[in-house]
Design a protein around this motif. Sequence first.
Motif, short mmCIF file in Angstrom:
data_model
loop_
_atom_site.label_atom_id
_atom_site.label_comp_id
_atom_site.label_asym_id
_atom_site.label_seq_id
_atom_site.Cartn_x
_atom_site.Cartn_y
_atom_site.Cartn_z
N THR A 54 2.85 10.37 1.83
CA THR A 54 2.32 9.00 1.83
C THR A 54 2.02 8.58 3.26
OG1 THR A 54 3.62 8.44 -0.11
CG2 THR A 54 2.86 6.61 1.22
N GLU A 55 2.94 8.85 4.16
CA GLU A 55 2.73 8.47 5.56
C GLU A 55 1.52 9.19 6.15
OE1 GLU A 55 6.52 9.16 7.34
OE2 GLU A 55 7.42 7.49 6.23
N MET A 67 -9.76 -2.29 3.16
CA MET A 67 -8.40 -1.73 3.17
C MET A 67 -8.02 -1.21 1.79
SD MET A 67 -6.25 -4.41 5.38
CE MET A 67 -6.85 -5.06 6.89
N ARG A 68 -8.41 -1.97 0.77
CA ARG A 68 -8.11 -1.51 -0.61
C ARG A 68 -8.79 -0.17 -0.88
NH1 ARG A 68 -8.37 -6.75 -4.52
NH2 ARG A 68 -7.47 -8.16 -3.04
N GLN A 69 -10.02 -0.11 -0.40
CA GLN A 69 -10.77 1.13 -0.62
C GLN A 69 -10.07 2.28 0.09
OE1 GLN A 69 -12.91 0.55 -2.71
NE2 GLN A 69 -14.46 2.10 -2.73
N ARG A 70 -9.59 2.01 1.30
CA ARG A 70 -8.94 3.07 2.07
C ARG A 70 -7.62 3.49 1.42
NH1 ARG A 70 -8.66 1.29 8.06
NH2 ARG A 70 -9.47 -0.71 7.41
N ILE A 71 -6.89 2.51 0.88
CA ILE A 71 -5.60 2.86 0.28
C ILE A 71 -5.84 3.64 -1.03
CG2 ILE A 71 -4.88 0.95 -1.28
CD1 ILE A 71 -2.76 2.29 1.57
N GLY A 102 0.83 -1.20 0.00
CA GLY A 102 0.00 0.00 0.00
C GLY A 102 0.86 1.26 0.00
N TYR A 103 1.92 1.22 0.79
CA TYR A 103 2.82 2.38 0.88
C TYR A 103 3.46 2.66 -0.48
CZ TYR A 103 6.71 5.33 2.31
OH TYR A 103 7.61 6.37 2.42
N GLU A 104 3.97 1.59 -1.11
CA GLU A 104 4.64 1.77 -2.41
C GLU A 104 3.68 2.33 -3.46
OE1 GLU A 104 8.03 -1.74 -2.34
OE2 GLU A 104 5.98 -2.24 -2.89
N PHE A 105 2.43 1.87 -3.39
CA PHE A 105 1.42 2.32 -4.34
C PHE A 105 1.19 3.84 -4.20
CE2 PHE A 105 -3.24 2.95 -5.09
CZ PHE A 105 -3.24 2.71 -6.44
N VAL A 106 0.96 4.27 -2.98
CA VAL A 106 0.70 5.70 -2.76
C VAL A 106 1.96 6.52 -3.07
CG1 VAL A 106 -0.06 7.44 -1.09
CG2 VAL A 106 -1.05 5.15 -1.02
N TYR A 107 3.11 5.99 -2.66
CA TYR A 107 4.38 6.69 -2.89
C TYR A 107 4.62 6.88 -4.40
CZ TYR A 107 9.41 7.51 -3.17
OH TYR A 107 10.65 8.02 -3.47
N ALA A 108 4.43 5.78 -5.16
CA ALA A 108 4.68 5.86 -6.61
C ALA A 108 3.78 6.92 -7.24
CB ALA A 108 4.42 4.50 -7.25
N CYS A 148 -1.74 7.72 4.69
CA CYS A 148 -2.03 6.40 5.25
C CYS A 148 -2.54 6.53 6.68
CB CYS A 148 -0.79 5.50 5.21
SG CYS A 148 -0.39 4.96 3.54
N GLU A 149 -1.99 7.49 7.38
CA GLU A 149 -2.42 7.72 8.76
C GLU A 149 -3.88 8.22 8.78
OE1 GLU A 149 0.35 10.26 10.82
OE2 GLU A 149 -1.16 10.73 12.33
N LEU A 150 -4.18 9.12 7.85
CA LEU A 150 -5.52 9.70 7.79
C LEU A 150 -6.60 8.66 7.52
CD1 LEU A 150 -6.70 12.57 8.02
CD2 LEU A 150 -6.57 12.73 5.55
N VAL A 151 -6.23 7.61 6.75
CA VAL A 151 -7.24 6.58 6.46
C VAL A 151 -7.03 5.35 7.36
CG1 VAL A 151 -7.62 7.33 4.08
CG2 VAL A 151 -5.87 5.61 4.55
N SER A 152 -6.27 5.52 8.42
CA SER A 152 -6.00 4.45 9.40
C SER A 152 -5.37 3.21 8.76
CB SER A 152 -7.30 4.04 10.11
OG SER A 152 -7.99 5.15 10.56
N MET A 153 -4.39 3.45 7.91
CA MET A 153 -3.71 2.31 7.26
C MET A 153 -2.23 2.22 7.64
SD MET A 153 -5.49 0.23 5.40
CE MET A 153 -4.34 -0.47 4.24
N THR A 154 -1.82 3.00 8.61
CA THR A 154 -0.39 3.01 8.95
C THR A 154 0.11 1.62 9.33
OG1 THR A 154 -0.67 5.26 9.73
CG2 THR A 154 1.33 4.15 10.40
N ASP A 155 -0.67 0.88 10.10
CA ASP A 155 -0.23 -0.44 10.55
C ASP A 155 -0.07 -1.44 9.42
OD1 ASP A 155 -0.27 0.58 13.04
OD2 ASP A 155 -2.19 -0.31 13.63
N ARG A 156 -0.88 -1.27 8.38
CA ARG A 156 -0.87 -2.26 7.30
C ARG A 156 -0.26 -1.74 6.00
NH1 ARG A 156 -4.31 -6.59 7.63
NH2 ARG A 156 -3.02 -7.29 5.90
N MET A 157 0.27 -0.53 6.00
CA MET A 157 0.70 0.06 4.73
C MET A 157 1.90 -0.67 4.10
SD MET A 157 2.39 3.65 5.91
CE MET A 157 3.91 3.75 6.82
N ASP A 158 2.65 -1.42 4.89
CA ASP A 158 3.80 -2.13 4.32
C ASP A 158 3.47 -3.55 3.89
OD1 ASP A 158 5.63 0.00 4.51
OD2 ASP A 158 5.79 -0.34 6.67
#
Lengths: 295, 309
Positions: B118-119, B142-146, B96-102, B122-132
């Motif tokens: 990106t960070e 989660m896909r929707q959030r990312i 997820g992180y790589e996707f948003v970063y790219a 991910c934090e805003l959509v509560s995905m920090t724990d799973r972004m990697d």
Amino acid sequence: MEMKRDVPDTSHTVLMGGERPVPAGMLSFILSVTGHTTTLILRRQRLIFAFIICLMPVVIPLVISASSDLQFGEDGMKMFMQLTKRVHIEVLAPLLALFLATMLVGEDVETQTIHYMLTRPIPRTAWVVGRFIGYMLIAAIILSLSLVLTFFACVTLPNFAIGMETLTELARFEFIGFLALLAYGATTMMLGTISKRPIIYGIVFLYGWQRAASLVPGMVDFLTIVKYTTALIPAEATATQAVKTQEALLAFQKQVYLIGAGKAVVMLLLITAGLLGITIAAVRIREYSGSRAIG
Amino acid sequence: MTADSNVIIEAHELSKWFGEVVAVNNLHVQIKRGVTGLLGPNGAGKSTFIKLCLGLLRPSRGHIHVLGSSPRHNPAVLREMGYCPELDHFFDNMTGYEFVYALNRYWGMTKQDAEKFTEKACELVSMTDRMDDPIEEYSKGMRQRIKIAQALATNPDLLFLDEPMSGLDPQGREEMYTLIRRLGDAGYGVVVSSHILYEVERVTDNVVLLYNGTVLAHGRVKEIRDLIDEHPHTIKINTPEPRALAKAFVGDTAVMQLDFLPGGLVVRTKDPNACYQILNDVMLERRHPIHGVQCSDDNLQSVFEYLVG
């Protein structure tokens, strides 16, 4: 007619920490796309397949050397040049282009990831050029490695000594391989952008049309890429094939119009630039709604 | 064209056709800042309208202005917009992180900015724990959030969310409603498309009703709700214990009719909120297993037919 707009209200940015990113220039866009493209290509399984195929020519001199060098007395340098011309330049370079460049744009259209990119302020030219450079980086490394390994494998054959002369030949073939990857890559990338069956059209053009055009009398072969790559290759590497072609055609006489090395280089670069231009124009003009482009 | 700075989208005689199929037909609309629901059944032209706003499509006739300018090939406008598409499409083999970063890099951010934003997204959509984690391992929610994270990560002025609640479980929907309301409260312009009035109603009271590519109505949800109240709302609940579950609804004044199906229960009501509250209570108390909830847009369809006359 443009509407007048006040300074944008950016109070909402507090959700993202109150900051707004600053967009970069054209070069930065191209480098970003190149980086992303190489990552995508490196993570694909088809790359391993392409890599294995590209290593196959290395085995040939080794096998000949191990099994029959004394019996047949193959000339190492001649073997290297013929292998490079027939396999690396005429088969592997188009194959790498088909494998890696055909879907550089088409895949994003098919998977609809193109929407993410085209809704960003990236110039479409930067996107296409960045994708192409990403392909070139990977394809050139693979082909170059295969050429170097083939070169050293040929050392095991007689009449081959590593020296300035042979190293110059290696550099020359590396350069021709690079130019071939440019032209073939631009061709397949364009096919992937404008057609729905790029692989089929690519195979027909690269392996069908190019062969056929080289046999047809007249100047039809000027409409191929192989005409210009062959013009850069030393005569020793092309001699055998000329005889075989004539034999295959039962002594059918084809007038060969020669082209100089300088003009061949310029033509290959022009083909690359022209086809990249068509690809950029197509990406700019077309509309991307679903999994197919319109227009 | 209006000079009202609150108007963020303005379409005038906008039409888009694909061959003989007319997707958007002579559409006139002005959308102001805040959260706006784009409501209509499948095929109404919602996604086409959004793609015209994003400049992915060229109008066949008429014109569209977003944030004051035509959006197609306009980097200045694209810089101010974020888009979350309806369907799940991601680059292969990415976290997820790589996707948003790219995509941040595609926006033109420097590496440092791309990492930072990106960070934050991910934090805003509560995905920090799973972004990697690889996207392939994500749930639908989660896909929707990312996807929303990539739209938010550039900190745009205007967000287009195409059917963001589609395929989400009840908890995921609640989270999405909260996020969208939060974005609206923070001052983002948000356009949310949906074919379910209840979903739109949860995030905004400002709605544009689309049908057959044209604007049927534009205004407050209440006005549409009043029309809809004349038509019962249908909720289909998948449960192995339909009769036991039905007891929870019996006696409630909101319920008009209960029908049993093999493996399910159909509730017809004029007050879906009350029924969803009953369902929430049942789920929280784990009284009966519930495998899925579908709210039909039959009632909305009947409103469209009523409006079309």
